[in-house]
Design a protein around this motif. Structure first.
Motif, PDB file in Angstrom:
ATOM      1  N   TYR A  17       0.831  -1.203   0.000  1.00  0.00           N
ATOM      2  CA  TYR A  17       0.000   0.000   0.000  1.00  0.00           C
ATOM      3  C   TYR A  17       0.865   1.252   0.000  1.00  0.00           C
ATOM      4  CZ  TYR A  17       0.443   0.859   5.046  1.00  0.00           C
ATOM      5  OH  TYR A  17       0.917   1.147   6.287  1.00  0.00           O
ATOM      6  N   GLU A  18       2.065   1.195   0.615  1.00  0.00           N
ATOM      7  CA  GLU A  18       2.951   2.362   0.613  1.00  0.00           C
ATOM      8  C   GLU A  18       3.400   2.716  -0.810  1.00  0.00           C
ATOM      9  OE1 GLU A  18       3.743  -0.373   2.573  1.00  0.00           O
ATOM     10  OE2 GLU A  18       4.037   0.336   4.616  1.00  0.00           O
TER      11      GLU A  18
ATOM     12  N   GLU B 156       0.401   4.258  -2.674  1.00  0.00           N
ATOM     13  CA  GLU B 156       0.195   5.642  -2.220  1.00  0.00           C
ATOM     14  C   GLU B 156       1.236   6.581  -2.810  1.00  0.00           C
ATOM     15  OE1 GLU B 156      -1.821   5.958   2.092  1.00  0.00           O
ATOM     16  OE2 GLU B 156       0.250   5.297   2.080  1.00  0.00           O
TER      17      GLU B 156
ATOM     18  N   LEU C  97      -1.275   8.756  -5.020  1.00  0.00           N
ATOM     19  CA  LEU C  97      -1.947   9.743  -4.182  1.00  0.00           C
ATOM     20  C   LEU C  97      -1.747  11.146  -4.743  1.00  0.00           C
ATOM     21  CD1 LEU C  97      -3.630   9.874  -1.576  1.00  0.00           C
ATOM     22  CD2 LEU C  97      -1.514  10.415  -0.363  1.00  0.00           C
TER      23      LEU C  97
ATOM     24  N   ALA D 130      -5.449   4.968  -4.059  1.00  0.00           N
ATOM     25  CA  ALA D 130      -4.445   5.202  -3.018  1.00  0.00           C
ATOM     26  C   ALA D 130      -5.118   5.341  -1.650  1.00  0.00           C
ATOM     27  CB  ALA D 130      -3.628   6.451  -3.342  1.00  0.00           C
ATOM     28  N   LYS D 131      -6.230   6.027  -1.593  1.00  0.00           N
ATOM     29  CA  LYS D 131      -6.971   6.173  -0.337  1.00  0.00           C
ATOM     30  C   LYS D 131      -7.590   4.846   0.087  1.00  0.00           C
ATOM     31  CE  LYS D 131      -7.629  11.024  -1.143  1.00  0.00           C
ATOM     32  NZ  LYS D 131      -8.452  12.123  -1.534  1.00  0.00           N
TER      33      LYS D 131
ATOM     34  N   ARG E 189      -4.945   2.488   1.653  1.00  0.00           N
ATOM     35  CA  ARG E 189      -4.622   2.918   3.025  1.00  0.00           C
ATOM     36  C   ARG E 189      -5.708   2.425   3.984  1.00  0.00           C
ATOM     37  NH1 ARG E 189      -1.052   5.406   6.740  1.00  0.00           N
ATOM     38  NH2 ARG E 189       0.091   5.797   4.838  1.00  0.00           N
TER      39      ARG E 189
END
Length: 87
Positions: free
Chosen positions: A49-50, A53, A57, A73-74, A77
């Motif tokens: 997920y990093e 993002e 993001l 991206a949201k 997270r």
């Protein structure tokens, strides 16, 4: 763990994915620009997920302050947070 996210202010209406130890797979968008979203889903498959993002993001679509990529991206997270809570 399966996770469903409802994006806002974009053409897609739902994002489904699998999350396992912070790694995102099997992303599927409902609605939106079919070809582009299939490509994004393929490109992010297996990423943390990093990573997602960091790459997506803040992307915008036309005059909108967001995009399906930004919403993804949201979503990842939120999925990672949900996974942490489950254990």
């Amino acid at each position: 763990m399966h996770y469903t996210y409802r994006p806002t202010r974009v053409c897609s209406t739902q994002i489904d994915m699998e999350v396992n130890k912070g790694v995102i797979t099997d992303v599927h968008f409902t609605g939106g620009c079919n070809g582009n979203l299939k490509a994004i889903s393929t490109l992010v498959d297996g990423m943390s997920y990093e990573e997602i993002e960091r790459k997506l993001l803040g992307n915008t679509c036309g005059p909108r302050p967001t995009s399906c990529a930004d919403q993804l991206a949201k979503a990842v997270r939120a999925a990672a947070e949900a996974e942490r809570q489950v254990g």
